[in-house]
Each structure stands twice: as structure tokens, then as C-alpha cells.
Enzyme design. Structure first.
Site, PDB file in Angstrom:
ATOM      1  N   CYS A 122       0.803  -1.216   0.000  1.00 43.78           N
ATOM      2  CA  CYS A 122       0.000   0.000   0.000  1.00 43.78           C
ATOM      3  C   CYS A 122       0.841   1.273   0.000  1.00 43.78           C
ATOM      4  O   CYS A 122       0.298   2.369  -0.149  1.00 43.78           O
ATOM      5  CB  CYS A 122      -0.945  -0.005   1.198  1.00 43.78           C
ATOM      6  SG  CYS A 122      -2.293  -1.210   1.026  1.00 43.78           S
ATOM      7  N   GLY A 149     -11.585 -13.733 -12.618  1.00 42.05           N
ATOM      8  CA  GLY A 149     -10.965 -12.423 -12.522  1.00 42.05           C
ATOM      9  C   GLY A 149     -10.469 -11.924 -13.857  1.00 42.05           C
ATOM     10  O   GLY A 149     -10.965 -12.326 -14.915  1.00 42.05           O
ATOM     11  N   SER A 172      -6.689 -10.585 -15.993  1.00 38.56           N
ATOM     12  CA  SER A 172      -5.235 -10.508 -15.986  1.00 38.56           C
ATOM     13  C   SER A 172      -4.745  -9.722 -17.198  1.00 38.56           C
ATOM     14  O   SER A 172      -5.388  -9.707 -18.247  1.00 38.56           O
ATOM     15  CB  SER A 172      -4.617 -11.916 -15.993  1.00 38.56           C
ATOM     16  OG  SER A 172      -4.997 -12.613 -17.172  1.00 38.56           O
TER      17      SER A 172
END
Length: 336
Positions: free
Chosen positions: A20, A145, A147
Site C-alpha cells: 500500500c 478475474g 489478468s
């Protein structure tokens, strides 16, 4: 601290930053998204939480139901060298946004960027396996998902959860007189930065980053809390400033009560401070009365966390009380 585990590839060396700490600086981000908030035209909008307060996730009510849908996405560059651990950390971090709103994650999809000509796909599989294991622990389905081929590896998740719209944890619901509880210790950023620079492995940091915020969220709701946020890339001071500003209060922080991971102060002393942490401190400085707080403690309080804990306006059993909210004063944060 433990000796370096021998690995064929050090993933952190393929990233310009880590975790982060790679977030766009908060001041720059707020300028970019300013004025972009929108709601449906005609009638009352179902959007309960959007861009206005910079909360952890978006929340909308579902038509004809007493249920709200919580939506978020989070991904970042490698924060540790071990691909399986990176996957676990990134997934726990993404799921945390749902917990920070008082929700429970239901469905996630993977977000993967991979330098296919530089890193073997066997490593990507380990990253995805780590993410799946954490999602499974959380009772959250993973449905595929997206990619892309990218020069720098990145991984995370887009997560959808459910919550009771009458029992949300929001960052604008703080009130004077409420204590502040912090459910994980600080120091993840500086330990991760030391890991990236030296290869030293910090088990206490990995255990903290892979721990779900599920139980902390449930405990906060059970205690009647209505205000919370998670502590990630903007550091404790950055997220506390956003909470205090959104709630129109001042947060008084007891610096002696804030918990830190073993080795965190030594990492600051030895210079393992990310640029993201320094930018966090610069951003909050005009809004903070630092008092007599020393320079190292200021950096730790602004340390860019990855998969940090919840900061709750209220008492959470087992979590230290690190301050309180008071009526709005000259600064949004006062350090004592």
C-alpha cells in the site's frame, strides 16, 4: 526477525515500491477525484456511501430488500518475496475494506498484472493460490478475474459484500466523547521496506498482514460502533485525519498507547522509511498538532500500512484504546 529464506526469485525487486506504500499520495488523489461523485438521476439515490467522504468502499441499497451491497477493489505490487504470502496479504487487504464498512464479503474476482516474459507463471499460480486460501478462510467465493501483461507484477481483488444498511461502519459517523480503538499494531510499512532492501523475513509482519479483520469488525458492531476505517496506505495519521474531517471532530491521539510491531522502531532508526510514508506525513502536517512528539514516532504514525487493522470510534474488546474524539478544534488531529 528470521534469516532470509532462500528463494529463486525476489518478487519485491520487480516493483518500484511495495504494498500500500504504492498508493497515489492522498492529496493528489483527492484532487483527481474531486467533483467525480455521481448518483442516479430521478428519485432518491440508492448510493449510501460514495466518494464524498473518502470511505473504504462504496455501498448501495438493494431494491426491495433490507440489505446493502458493499463494493471495493484493491491491488498492489509485491510487498514480500514469497508469492504465496503476497497473495494472502493482498487478499486480506482487499477483503478488509468490506469489513471496515461492517459488511461480510461474498464474492471476489482476482486482479492480476504479470510480466510474462520476466517471471514464470508458476509464481503467479502461487499468488492466486494464496489469495484463494484467504478468501476461503473468509467464506468468500472467488469467481475468476482479469489478468494483463504488465512490466511490473501486481495482484489484488475486487470484492462484493453484504451489510445491514442500518448498521454500517462509516468514517463520517464519529462523535465527540467516543474512544478510539486500534485492532492491529503499526510498523508494517517500515518492516516491509526493510525486507525489500535486505531480504530479512519478518514473521510477525506476515502474520499481522494475513490476519482477517473479520473478528474485529464483528466485535465493533457488537459493541454498537457506527464509525470505523481500516489503516492502510495513508498510515494511521492519514486515515485518522480523513475520519475526523468527515465526522467534523478532532481526534486526540495518545501516542504512548499506540502499539507497534517488534522491530518497527529499529527499522525507522535504520532509515527504512518509504517515500509513501513521508508523503503521508507531509499531507497531514498542516492538520496536526504534533506537540512534543519525536520525529521517529511521527514517521511510525504516518507509516504506510499494508493490510493493517481497524480504527474504530468505540471500545473493541481486546484492542487498545489509543485516543478519543472531541469537539472540532483548530486541528483535525492532536498528539499527546
Amino acid at each position: 526477525m528470521t534469516p532470509t529464506r532462500q528463494a529463486a526469485v525476489r518478487l519485491t525487486q520487480f516493483a518500484h515500491g511495495g504494498g500500500c506504500a504504492c498508493k497515489i499520495p492522498p492529496g493528489e488523489l483527492e484532487e483527481v477525484v474531486s467533483g467525480l461523485g455521481a448518483s442516479l438521476s430521478g428519485g432518491e439515490s440508492p448510493l449510501l456511501v460514495g466518494l464524498a467522504t473518502g470511505d473504504d468502499a462504496a455501498v448501495v441499497t438493494l431494491p426491495g430488500q433490507d440489505t446493502a451491497m458493499v463494493c471495493t477493489a484493491d491491488f498492489f505490487t509485491p510487498v514480500v518475496d514469497d508469492p504465496y504470502d503476497w497473495g494472502r496479504i493482498a487478499a486480506a487487504n482487499a477483503l478488509s475494506d468490506v469489513y471496515a464498512m461492517g459488511g461480510r464479503p461474498v464474492l471476489a474476482v482476482n486482479l492480476l498484472a504479470w510480466p510474462r516474459d520476466r517471471l514464470p507463471f508458476e509464481l503467479a499460480r502461487e499468488v492466486l493460490r494464496g489469495g484463494l486460501d484467504i478468501a476461503t478462510e473468509a467464506g468468500c467465493h472467488v469467481g475468476g478475474g482479469h489478468s494483463v501483461d504488465d512490466p511490473e507484477p501486481k495482484y489484488g481483488m475486487a470484492v462484493t459484500g453484504l451489510a445491514d444498511p442500518a448498521r454500517l461502519l462509516r468514517n463520517d459517523a464519529g462523535r465527540p466523547g467516543l474512544p478510539l480503538s486500534l485492532t492491529k499494531p503499526l510498523g508494517l510499512g517500515v518492516l516491509n521496506n526493510r525486507h525489500k532492501a535486505t531480504g530479512e523475513r519478518f514473521e510477525q509482519a506476515i502474520a499481522t498482514m494475513t490476519a482477517l479483520n473479520r473478528d474485529a469488525s464483528a466485535a465493533a458492531l457488537a459493541a454498537g460502533a457506527t464509525c470505523a476505517t481500516d489503516v492502510t496506505g495513508f498510515g494511521l495519521l492519514g486515515h485518522l485525519h480523513k475520519l475526523a474531517r468527515a465526522s467534523d471532530v478532532t481526534a486526540v491521539l495518545d501516542t504512548a498507547a499506540v502499539p507497534y510491531l517488534d522491530g518497527a522502531r529499529e527499522a525507522v532508526r535504520d532509515g527504512y522509511v518509504s517515500g509513501g510514508t513521508r508523503r503521508n506525513l507531509e499531507w497531514v502536517a498542516p492538520h496536526t498538532d504534533f506537540g512534543a512528539t519525536d520525529a521517529d514516532t511521527r514517521l511510525l504514525l504516518a507509516d504506510a500500512q499494508t493490510s493493517g487493522g481497524l480504527l474504530v470510534a468505540g471500545e473493541v474488546p481486546g484492542a487498545p484504546v489509543v485516543g478519543e474524539l472531541v469537539p472540532r478544534g483548530e486541528h483535525s488531529i492532536v498528539l499527546r
